[in-house]
Design an enzyme around this catalytic site. Structure first.
Site, short mmCIF file in Angstrom:
data_model
loop_
_atom_site.label_atom_id
_atom_site.label_comp_id
_atom_site.label_asym_id
_atom_site.label_seq_id
_atom_site.Cartn_x
_atom_site.Cartn_y
_atom_site.Cartn_z
CB VAL A 91 -35.92 1.12 -12.15
CG1 VAL A 91 -35.62 2.44 -12.86
CG2 VAL A 91 -36.95 1.35 -11.04
CB SER A 125 -38.22 -1.05 -17.49
OG SER A 125 -38.49 -1.07 -18.89
CG HIS A 126 -35.22 4.14 -16.16
ND1 HIS A 126 -34.10 4.11 -15.38
CD2 HIS A 126 -36.04 5.03 -15.58
CE1 HIS A 126 -34.23 4.95 -14.36
NE2 HIS A 126 -35.41 5.51 -14.46
CB ALA A 127 -35.86 0.34 -21.76
#
Length: 426
Positions: free
Chosen positions: A211, A384-386
């Site tokens: 994540v 992923s969050h990014a």
């Protein structure tokens, strides 16, 4: 004072808590737990006059201190003790579930605090207060704010939307769930259409590695007929629980290149994803874990911005000469000065229009993604969050470019093609 997770609904327990409650009621494999609802937050902050703590960073810090210093109501403290006792007093995950989180319009990815491996009623009480206080964090303010006007490029984001119980700002519920010591974990995006595959990313250990983008994960594409295409990555580190703390360990050399899950597990996950999407009424971003040989669902929220569907750029014939190649993370192309950022101490150097070039990003970096023109990372995957936040802000992103922070020159112009997954010095 607390709500059993199986009874949680979004209007009282936030998007995250409500989704998990719905999944539990449908018989899906979700770790049991309970929720500290909005009402408990509103009661806890009553009288703190948090509405005045909205003018800037110092005021936000004062609001956080006021919340964290407030002694938990005796009734709520007793309810936490009873709730943990009913679970067998195990280590737990304590996770934010704000009113504006995990909606169909915005994931609010990484905006608020969550904690793993929390032990005991005292630890849970502290984590609950920290989740409440994260409503007033700089990245939460930046995420909710609009417009800069002060020249710092971050946006004031303070406005008047922090009512702190006056009804004109977001409130915070908190999910408390049994912690899972995952052998492998990751993220799954269910298909956006009938001909699209399920996308899965996986790595060893606990989910924040995937994540948060601190590893480049294995990727899987599971077609409707059950066929699986996978790309196994070099997964160098893993996150695990050690007592009441989390530790990052190096993955042994002979394990780094092994698939974190087999094809049968990927197919099982895709099947669960199909059930979740049908239950929730649309494509879902699902966090999952494998613990004790069993697949568990940790979170489900609407997909707010689908990832690029192009194949790996290394297989394409039109990769520009001299281009660095990574994983396409967010569509589009942009040219701008490369800004090498290795940690928070470098944040002040980032200007609007820069291309953020970094080892990885974690939730604390989210405000930067509101001002930069593109992002390039050394590790991380498309789920992923990014990558999610980059897509929500419609800026190109290329992920998992090895050693990119040393291969590009700070301030030099670069072109980022987030559809093809290439980065080219210009």
């Amino acid at each position: 004072m607390i709500v059993p997770l199986v009874e949680a609904a979004a209007d009282t327990c936030g998007g995250k808590g409500g989704a998990l409650g719905a999944l539990l009621r449908a018989g899906l494999p979700v770790p049991d737990g309970f929720v500290v609802p909005f009402a408990a937050y509103l009661a806890a902050v009553r009288g703190l006059d948090l509405g005045r703590h909205t003018a800037g960073p110092d005021d936000l810090a004062a609001a956080r201190r006021a919340i964290e210093a407030r002694t938990l109501d005796a009734g709520l403290a007793a309810a936490l003790t009873r709730g943990l006792g009913a679970l067998g007093d195990p280590p737990v995950a304590v996770r934010s579930s704000a009113a504006d989180e995990d909606t169909g319009l915005s994931s609010a990815a990484g905006r608020y605090e969550s904690f793993l491996a929390v032990r005991g009623a005292g630890g849970v009480a502290e984590a609950v207060r920290a989740c409440w206080a994260s409503l007033f964090s700089p990245r939460a303010a930046a995420g909710r704010g609009s417009g800069d006007g002060d020249g710092d490029g971050y946006g004031d984001g303070y406005g008047d939307g922090y009512g702190g119980g006056s009804g004109d700002g977001p409130a915070m519920a908190v999910v408390v769930q049994r912690h899972l010591d995952a052998e492998a974990s990751g993220v799954m995006f269910t298909p956006g259409g009938p001909d699209e595959p399920t996308g899965i990313e996986a790595s060893w250990g606990l989910g924040p590695s995937v994540v948060g983008g601190t590893v480049t994960p294995d990727s899987y594409r599971v077609a409707a007929d059950g066929s699986v295409v996978r790309a196994v990555a070099d997964k160098r580190t893993r996150l695990d629980r050690e007592g009441a703390r989390l530790v990052v360990r190096n993955v042994p050399d002979d394990v780094r290149g092994r698939a974190a899950i087999d094809d049968a597990t990927a197919v099982r996950l895709a099947g669960l994803g199909t059930r979740i999407a049908a239950l929730r009424g649309g494509p879902q971003d699902v966090e999952w874990a494998v613990a004790g040989g069993r697949v568990w669902i940790l979170q489900a929220r609407p997909v707010t911005a689908a990832p690029p569907t192009a194949g790996p750029p290394a297989l394409a014939a039109d990769v520009p000469a001299g281009a660095l190649v990574g994983t396409p993370g967010s569509r589009g192309a942009v040219t701008g000065p490369a800004r090498i950022v290795r940690g928070p101490r470098d944040f002040a150097r980032v200007l609007p229009g820069d291309v953020l070039v970094c080892p990885f990003t974690d939730p604390a970096w989210t405000p930067l993604l509101r001002i930069v023109a593109g992002v390039v990372t050394e590790t991380g995957g498309v789920l992923s969050h990014a990558a999610i936040v980059a897509r929500e802000h419609a800026i190109p992103a290329v992920l998992g470019v090895p050693d990119v922070t040393s291969r590009l020159r700070d301030g030099a112009p670069v072109t980022v093609d987030g559809t093809a997954g290439t980065v080219t010095a210009t």
